[in-house]
Design an enzyme around this catalytic site. Structure first.
Site, PDB file in Angstrom:
ATOM      1  CG  HIS A   1      -2.030  -1.014   1.109  1.00 26.32           C
ATOM      2  ND1 HIS A   1      -3.290  -0.725   0.622  1.00 26.32           N
ATOM      3  CD2 HIS A   1      -2.049  -2.340   1.417  1.00 26.32           C
ATOM      4  CE1 HIS A   1      -4.042  -1.811   0.653  1.00 26.32           C
ATOM      5  NE2 HIS A   1      -3.301  -2.808   1.129  1.00 26.32           N
TER       6      HIS A   1
ATOM      7  NE  ARG B   1       5.529   5.803  14.586  1.00 26.10           N
ATOM      8  CZ  ARG B   1       6.716   5.663  13.997  1.00 26.10           C
ATOM      9  NH1 ARG B   1       6.942   6.203  12.821  1.00 26.10           N
ATOM     10  NH2 ARG B   1       7.669   4.983  14.595  1.00 26.10           N
TER      11      ARG B   1
ATOM     12  CG  ASP C   1       0.144   9.082   0.557  1.00 26.57           C
ATOM     13  OD1 ASP C   1       0.254   7.928   0.994  1.00 26.57           O
ATOM     14  OD2 ASP C   1      -0.579   9.942   1.081  1.00 26.57           O
TER      15      ASP C   1
ATOM     16  CB  VAL D   1      -7.571  12.087   1.982  1.00 25.54           C
ATOM     17  CG1 VAL D   1      -8.140  13.502   2.091  1.00 25.54           C
ATOM     18  CG2 VAL D   1      -7.422  11.485   3.376  1.00 25.54           C
TER      19      VAL D   1
ATOM     20  CE1 TYR E   1      -1.847 -17.365 -40.472  1.00 25.10           C
ATOM     21  CE2 TYR E   1      -1.987 -15.037 -39.904  1.00 25.10           C
ATOM     22  CZ  TYR E   1      -1.300 -16.096 -40.479  1.00 25.10           C
ATOM     23  OH  TYR E   1      -0.073 -15.887 -41.041  1.00 25.10           O
ATOM     24  CG  ASP E   2      -3.114 -13.050 -36.336  1.00 28.26           C
ATOM     25  OD1 ASP E   2      -1.970 -12.845 -36.717  1.00 28.26           O
ATOM     26  OD2 ASP E   2      -4.131 -12.672 -36.960  1.00 28.26           O
TER      27      ASP E   2
END
Length: 724
Positions: free
Chosen positions: A166, A312, A373, A378, A498-499
């Site tokens: 992520h 944090r 990021d 957001v 074919y192809d």
């Protein structure tokens, strides 16, 4: 179909032990929010850490797990020491800054926490293995669990494992700084499918594999440890319908009215970010300062609400980062505040979902300007919440979302002057342009939502790898038995693509002319008593006549729109439809072709095909997706369908497909039919075969055919065996 086992660092719920009771609430965060819909809408089990908990007795743990099972979740318990070292120390102290190119923030004592990272990843793998049932699909998420795929592969070798990163994957020059670079790569390669938000991340990963492991991916797949590992780009979406519905609720409408009433005639700019040095918050404040300095007429006429969600808060480096941010906000406000207006309204707090969506709806300009990021949801939440079709998104070019949201005003967050210019442009943009940009953004956000993202990844993960397809090739004995049955048929009809079936794909349609060996084989098959041969292709009738006109074959051009049943006969169309759609579609394809050097357009009677085999592979793939989205949008409501093929994209009249050939040939009793093809267009033919007909698929890829050959060389060899 088995269950989906979702594996991430955190569960989508948070557990709190309060007064002897467990309180379980939904978690915030991009992954929890983005995967909530797919988790709730499928047979799945989510495995992860439930958050900080006091020491629990065995009985209390059993009680908690029963409660979590109600949410279809299963916990992995971690001690505080493990969290500090595995999560804070290595995942967020080493991998997070490194993968975001902020090498100066990588902890110099990382070696102390590597062992904890390895041990916790082992714990996660063991828990997944304990929950695993045959047929389950495992989807591991993000940088905290890079080692889980290979560890789980050792415990459950047959498991189908996907890994999605992520955050950005950095350039190989940056990634190679990591001492444990080989272990991280080998851990991820335990997966069957590795997903990224954008193509540059995939490219960086591939380059690192080549440099460090000597593995060179071919396209978006590679062989490692005798397994095929596929790589893919899957830009994550949001539950757009849910955000739109919430934006239309009475509670949110009331909140919006309150915000706008308080604003008066002032314009509202909005930023919503977690406290993190990757989000570009100081740079955004400098851009706002530069804007107010350059545009004095806007002073007192704007309010910039910056929501910073605490994160944090106990980490020293984050405390210092917040102090710096606080000082910047104070400096700008002190310099440009008026008696009745403060330019920056700074909120260091979480807000409720209703408040968040109300802010999205009320904002005139949304600023999403991270330094780097992985995606940034957001930006998409803002777009989905704008039920009024208005508002301007200013988006960092270093956010993964920038690859999709081209109609946003994209900026370099390091360039304060350019960002200030973008803010001014956003504030002064005419209403018509705002609405046109928002309409385009919303089409993309609502079309490629979280459900489609999860469904696309899961379907790709469940496709059998090419290595397994090779093992699925029909055994020689079975092919010999089929050849004997066909040789014994009194009346045999061969319908041959074919192809990719009789001949390998060529870089250009003009270079795909059949070789002399193939012509001799077709001549011999047609001369065989009781045998008629038909060659079908997406090519034009003119090209088919030039290539095969002198052979005693039935020819079918443009996937069956034109047929020439007998040598020397007339070409007859399947049906006649108005072809005025070409005036609308062709200019779109021409526009993309001019932007893709080396690509070609082939216009046919009932179809237009765009080829990019001679283009730069990266550019061609990017333009392919762009054109596919554009054509699917434009073809909506018209009698058309968009078909994808190897290095090609085709728009054709709906109902024109190879299966219609059988109606012209007539299903007569006593005829033995063999159809042979290599791609999705041939599946129409296979599906239309009458009882007793035989389908043979050539090459890799899923197919309904009962028989499978490796390549055109094998197809020719099998056809030659019919000559006896």
């Amino acid at each position: 179909m088995g269950r989906l086992l979702i594996v991430s660092n955190r569960l989508p719920v948070t557990v709190k032990a309060e007064e002897g009771e467990f309180r379980i609430t939904p978690s915030a965060g991009g992954l929890a929010t983005g995967m909530r819909g797919p988790h709730e809408g499928s047979d799945s089990l989510w495995i992860g850490w439930p958050g900080e908990l006091p020491r629990l007795s065995d009985a209390r743990r059993e009680e908690l797990e029963q409660r979590l099972a109600e949410f279809r979740t299963a916990p992995v318990y971690l001690s505080q020491t493990e969290v500090n070292r595995y999560y804070e120390g290595f995942a967020n102290g080493v991998l997070w800054p490194l993968f975001h190119y902020l090498t100066d923030r990588v902890r110099s004592d990382a070696w102390k926490d590597w062992q904890a990272y390895s041990e916790v990843n082992e714990r996660f793998a063991q828990r997944v293995a304990a929950e695993y049932r045959p047929g389950d699909t495992v989807w591991v998420h993000d940088y905290q669990l890079c080692l889980v795929p290979v560890l789980l592969r050792q415990l459950v070798p047959e498991a189908r494992i996907g890994f999605f990163l992520h955050i950005p994957f950095p350039s190989s020059d940056v990634f190679r700084i990591l001492p444990w670079r080989t272990e991280i790569l080998e851990g991820i390669l335990g997966s069957d499918l590795v997903g990224f938000h954008t193509y540059p991340y995939l490219r960086h990963f591939s380059r690192s594999l080549n440099l460090l492991l000597g593995v060179e991916p071919e396209g978006e797949s590679l062989m490692y440890a005798n397994r095929e590992v596929r790589l893919g780009v899957f830009p994550m979406g949001i539950d757009a319908a849910r955000f739109s519905a919430l934006a239309g609720s009475a509670e949110v409408a009331e909140e919006v009215e309150s915000i706008r009433e308080e604003l008066g005639k002032r314009k509202l700019l909005l930023g919503v970010d977690r406290l993190d040095y990757t989000k570009g918050l100081p740079e955004r404040m400098l851009a706002m300062e530069r804007f107010l300095e350059r545009e004095p007429s806007w002073r007192g006429k704007i309010r910039f609400i910056q929501v910073v969600v605490p994160s944090r808060t106990k980490v020293e480096s984050y405390k210092a980062f917040r102090r710096n941010l606080d000082e910047l906000v104070g400096r700008v406000n002190g310099r440009y505040a008026t008696i009745d207006s403060v330019p920056i309204h700074y909120l260091f707090q979480s807000v409720s979902e209703n408040q968040l969506v109300a802010l999205y709806r009320a904002a005139d300009v949304m600023l999403v300007t991270p330094l780097r990021d992985g995606m940034n949801l957001v930006a998409k939440e803002f777009v989905a919440s704008r039920r009024d079709g208005d508002g301007v998104l200013v988006l960092s070019e270093f956010a993964g979302a920038a690859a999709e949201l081209a109609e946003a005003l994209q900026v370099n967050p390091y360039d304060a002057d350019a960002a200030a210019t973008a803010i001014h442009r956003a504030l002064t943009m005419p209403r018509e342009e705002r609405r046109a940009r928002m309409a385009a953004l919303q089409r993309r956000v609502f079309t490629y939502d979280a459900y489609r993202w999860a469904d696309t990844f899961r379907k790709r993960l469940q496709e059998p790898p090419a290595a397994e397809v090779d093992r699925m090739l029909s055994p020689a004995g079975l092919l010999q038995e089929l050849a004997g049955r066909l040789r014994a048929a009194k009346r045999l009809v061969l319908i041959l693509d074919y192809d990719g079936t009789l001949a390998p794909y060529a870089s250009s349609p003009q270079l795909a002319e059949p070789d002399a060996e193939l012509k001799r084989l077709l001549q011999a098959l047609s001369s065989r008593p009781g045998t008629s041969v038909h060659v079908v292709s997406g090519r034009s009738r003119e090209l088919m006549s030039r290539w095969f006109g002198r052979l005693p074959l039935g020819l079918h051009a443009e996937h069956g729109f034109w047929s020439r049943l007998q040598p020397g006969g007339d070409w007859r169309p399947l049906k006649v439809r108005a072809l005025d759609w070409k005036r609308r579609i062709l200019p779109l394809i021409e526009l993309v072709a001019t932007r893709t050097p080396g690509s070609l357009i082939e216009e046919k009677t009932a179809a237009i095909t765009w080829y990019y085999r001679m283009s730069d592979p990266e550019l061609g793939a990017r333009r392919f997706e762009e054109l596919r989205r554009l054509l699917e949008k434009e073809a909506s409501g018209l009698p058309l369908e968009v078909m994808t093929g190897p290095k090609s994209l085709e728009v054709r009249v709906r109902g024109v497909h190879k299966g219609a050939i059988l109606d012209r040939l007539g299903a007569k009793r006593g005829i033995t039919l063999l159809a042979m093809g290599d791609d999705a267009t041939d599946e129409d033919l296979f599906g239309a075969l009458p009882a007793g007909g035989t389908a043979v698929h050539v090459g890799r890829g899923p197919s309904s055919a009962a028989y499978r050959l490796a390549d055109p060389a094998a197809a020719r060899s099998f056809l030659a065996s019919l000559l006896g």
